[in-house]
Design an enzyme around this catalytic site. Structure first.
Site, mmCIF file in Angstrom:
data_model
loop_
_atom_site.group_PDB
_atom_site.id
_atom_site.type_symbol
_atom_site.label_atom_id
_atom_site.label_comp_id
_atom_site.label_asym_id
_atom_site.label_seq_id
_atom_site.Cartn_x
_atom_site.Cartn_y
_atom_site.Cartn_z
ATOM 1 N N SER A 12 57.458 -84.041 11.124
ATOM 2 C CA SER A 12 57.867 -82.920 11.967
ATOM 3 C C SER A 12 58.691 -83.406 13.162
ATOM 4 O O SER A 12 59.394 -82.612 13.781
ATOM 5 C CB SER A 12 56.626 -82.197 12.489
ATOM 6 N N CYS A 74 53.614 -87.914 7.548
ATOM 7 C CA CYS A 74 52.986 -86.866 8.341
ATOM 8 C C CYS A 74 51.699 -86.446 7.634
ATOM 9 O O CYS A 74 51.744 -86.019 6.469
ATOM 10 C CB CYS A 74 53.939 -85.681 8.435
ATOM 11 N N CYS A 184 47.187 -88.693 12.816
ATOM 12 C CA CYS A 184 48.501 -88.057 12.971
ATOM 13 C C CYS A 184 49.470 -89.168 13.318
ATOM 14 O O CYS A 184 49.139 -90.050 14.126
ATOM 15 C CB CYS A 184 48.436 -87.014 14.086
#
Ligand code: DGL
Length: 266
Positions: A12, A74, A184
């Site tokens: 992202s 991701c 993450c």
């Protein structure tokens, strides 16, 4: 598919660069194409359909550039889209998930903390991961509100980012965890802040190196490892106007980069 084709990597935002760095170390002669979907972050606050649609747009773009494999750098996009992408496309697609398994193996106290986005923690894939591996251990989850935005906006070495990280880590540290999972790909960039807060006795697990190894195994299994003997190149695309992201990427990778605007399908 020629082995000299590039490897596509996406996230992202800039988080996936923490994975790209390990890929670069593991596979120094491969050409890498990186897409930051900054105009659509945070993925962690979006629903499955939204992330799946963005993952398809980016994968199509990478395929139009003739990549030989795609790395979903991701955790959130992997949880939402890896299954569907693998069903739709023939090329190797490497995903990632929070390192719950290695964390449980390493933990002495059986108390493990997982730092990840809401999108990762709420998805069925993560719940299955816990069911399969958490046996006998206590896994405490921390949906890290605002971390991704803070890292993207302020950078990884900023007082505001430090405050957000420190505040949200406290409750999980007070529970007595001895191992923390970076679930993450943005969080390895604040690993030092986390370590400062957690202290020297707490282990921190980053799955970036394991993803780079898995990519190497997949390329080898498909006879796709590059035979080049010179260092590979890197190219970058971003779905938001590139100026700010360009500076961030340059500061994280410590090299000048050229960032291009990601073309959107008509
Ligand atoms: N870097 C992504 C991950 O690994 C998520 C960032 C976001 O929420 O956009 O989960």
């Amino acid at each position: 598919m020629p082995s000299e084709a590039a490897i596509g990597i996406f996230d992202s935002g800039i988080g996936g660069l923490s994975v790209l760095k390990h890929i670069r170390t593991q596979l120094p002669n491969e050409n890498l194409l990186y897409v930051s979907d900054r105009a659509h972050l945070p993925y962690g606050e979006k629903d499955k359909q939204y992330i799946l649609q963005r993952s398809r747009v980016i994968t199509q773009f990478l395929i139009s550039k003739n990549v030989k494999a795609v790395v979903i750098a991701c955790n959130t996009a992997t949880a939402a889209a890896v299954k569907e992408l693998r069903e739709s496309y023939q090329l190797p697609i490497i995903g990632m998930e929070p390192g719950v398994k290695p964390a449980i193996l390493r933990s002495r106290s059986g108390m493990v903390g997982v730092l990840a986005t809401h999108g990762t923690l709420n998805r069925h894939k993560f719940k299955t991961l816990l069911q399969d591996h958490a046996d006998g251990s206590e896994v405490i989850i921390c949906p890290c509100d605002g971390w991704v935005e803070a890292i993207e906006q302020n950078g990884h070495d900023h007082q505001t980012t430090r405050q957000i990280v420190s505040q949200q880590l406290q409750p999980i540290l007070e529970r007595g965890v001895d191992t923390l999972v970076l679930g993450c790909t943005h969080y390895p960039f604040v690993k030092k802040m986390i370590a400062d807060e957690a202290g020297p006795d707490i282990s921190i697990i980053d799955t970036g190196p394991a993803v780079a190894k898995q990519l190497q195994r997949q390329l080898s299994a498909h006879n796709l490892l590059s035979e080049a003997t010179t260092p590979g190149s890197e190219a970058f695309w971003c779905s938001a106007p590139p100026r700010q992201t360009q500076k961030r990427i340059e500061s994280l990778l410590q090299v000048p980069v050229r960032l291009q605007l990601l073309p959107e399908p008509k």
